[in-house]
Design an enzyme around this catalytic site. Structure first.
Site, PDB file in Angstrom:
ATOM      1  N   HIS A  42       0.856  -1.185   0.000  1.00 40.49           N
ATOM      2  CA  HIS A  42       0.000   0.000   0.000  1.00 40.49           C
ATOM      3  C   HIS A  42       0.891   1.234   0.000  1.00 40.49           C
ATOM      4  O   HIS A  42       1.593   1.501   0.976  1.00 40.49           O
ATOM      5  CB  HIS A  42      -0.906  -0.008   1.235  1.00 40.49           C
ATOM      6  CG  HIS A  42      -1.904   1.103   1.271  1.00 40.49           C
ATOM      7  ND1 HIS A  42      -2.909   1.177   2.209  1.00 40.49           N
ATOM      8  CD2 HIS A  42      -2.079   2.198   0.485  1.00 40.49           C
ATOM      9  CE1 HIS A  42      -3.652   2.244   2.003  1.00 40.49           C
ATOM     10  NE2 HIS A  42      -3.155   2.894   0.964  1.00 40.49           N
ATOM     11  N   GLU A  69      -1.919  -1.124  -3.580  1.00 38.78           N
ATOM     12  CA  GLU A  69      -3.083  -0.400  -3.076  1.00 38.78           C
ATOM     13  C   GLU A  69      -2.742   1.086  -3.032  1.00 38.78           C
ATOM     14  O   GLU A  69      -1.634   1.465  -2.640  1.00 38.78           O
ATOM     15  CB  GLU A  69      -3.445  -0.877  -1.678  1.00 38.78           C
ATOM     16  CG  GLU A  69      -3.789  -2.355  -1.610  1.00 38.78           C
ATOM     17  CD  GLU A  69      -3.969  -2.854  -0.201  1.00 38.78           C
ATOM     18  OE1 GLU A  69      -4.577  -3.928  -0.040  1.00 38.78           O
ATOM     19  OE2 GLU A  69      -3.491  -2.172   0.743  1.00 38.78           O
ATOM     20  N   HIS A 213      -8.791  -7.789   4.888  1.00 38.33           N
ATOM     21  CA  HIS A 213      -8.826  -6.887   6.038  1.00 38.33           C
ATOM     22  C   HIS A 213      -9.169  -7.659   7.304  1.00 38.33           C
ATOM     23  O   HIS A 213     -10.268  -8.170   7.454  1.00 38.33           O
ATOM     24  CB  HIS A 213      -9.803  -5.721   5.884  1.00 38.33           C
ATOM     25  CG  HIS A 213      -9.521  -4.616   6.877  1.00 38.33           C
ATOM     26  ND1 HIS A 213      -8.528  -3.687   6.676  1.00 38.33           N
ATOM     27  CD2 HIS A 213     -10.061  -4.328   8.074  1.00 38.33           C
ATOM     28  CE1 HIS A 213      -8.483  -2.858   7.704  1.00 38.33           C
ATOM     29  NE2 HIS A 213      -9.406  -3.226   8.576  1.00 38.33           N
TER      30      HIS A 213
END
EC number: 2.6.99.2
Length: 262
Positions: A42, A69, A213
């Site tokens: 990310h 991400e 997640h």
């Protein structure tokens, strides 16, 4: 089911001392040897863990597909179009958050998302959208032209922790989920059903489905039972386990757990 290994928290540990180790790139090769399908990182606007040079080195050196991400920030989008990872997953982002707190606001940010997706497509980069597991989000993802959706599993994961771990007895108990066990159990089953319905809807619309997640060694067994979900992106629990077992062993164990859903 395929495993995407999120290596952000290796960079988090590096940034705790602001030196050059541990190097996230080293984890890329270990993850491949352990049977991972892809590497996920990310690139946040605040660069709190992964930096631009990390992305460049990992995309250039990884034998596995790289999934980056990011938000819709123009500077980041332009950089990634130059580096051309295998896939981009667009995610919501708030500077004050500890971790990504929910899915994209697809309706409110429809035009900017559409523009960014088109830009990535022009550069031959596949696009996934990180979304809440509801039918409207899936339909909007189709309208936006996403190749894939990643279903946000945070609610499911938090309910699992409150129901089946000692989290309620720690300082990190989740206030919104402090309820009796029967209510927790009902909410937990509903969260699973919600994920199943969203995955099925995406599948009928021709959109590939990933999930992520809060997933860990204790809760993935329920997710692997959803056949429409083909990929899980997991980071924190892998890195936490690797402290005690070693990184390669931690990844291999998760790969084996996901393989039981084949």
């Amino acid at each position: 089911m395929l495993l995407g290994v999120n290596i952000d928290h290796i960079a988090t540990l590096r940034e705790a001392r602001k030196i050059n180790e541990p190097d996230p790139l080293e984890a890329v090769f270990l993850a491949k040897r352990a049977g991972a399908f892809q590497i996920t990182i990310h690139l946040r606007e605040d660069r709190r863990h992964i930096h631009d040079y990390d992305v460049e080195r990992i995309v250039e050196s990884s034998f596995l597909p790289v999934n980056v991400e990011c938000s819709t920030d123009k500077q980041i989008v332009d950089l990634l179009c130059e580096l051309r990872p295998h896939r981009i997953t667009l995610v919501p982002e708030k500077r004050e958050e500890v971790t990504t707190e929910g899915g994209l606001d697809l309706l409110g940010r429809f035009e900017i998302l559409k523009s960014r997706i088109a830009q990535f497509r022009e550069n031959d980069i596949a696009v996934s959208l990180f979304v809440d597991p509801d039918i409207t989000s899936i339909e909007l993802s189709k309208e936006l032209g996403a190749d894939m959706v990643e279903l946000h599993t945070g609610t499911f994961a938090n309910l699992h922790l409150m129901l089946r771990s000692n989290l309620p007895k720690t300082p990190h108990a989740i206030p919104a989920l402090e309820m009796d066990r029967r209510s927790l159990s009902l909410a937990y089953r509903e969260s699973l059903l919600t994920l199943q319905k969203a995955a099925q809807k995406a599948n009928t619309l021709g959109i590939e489905v990933a999930a992520g997640h809060g997933l860990n060694y204790q809760n993935v067994s329920e997710i692997v039972k959803i056949p429409e979900i083909i990929e899980l992106n997991i980071g924190h629990s892998l890195i936490a386990r690797s402290i005690f077992t070693g990184f390669e062993a931690a990844v291999r164990e998760m790969v084996e757990l996901l393989g039981r859903g084949d």
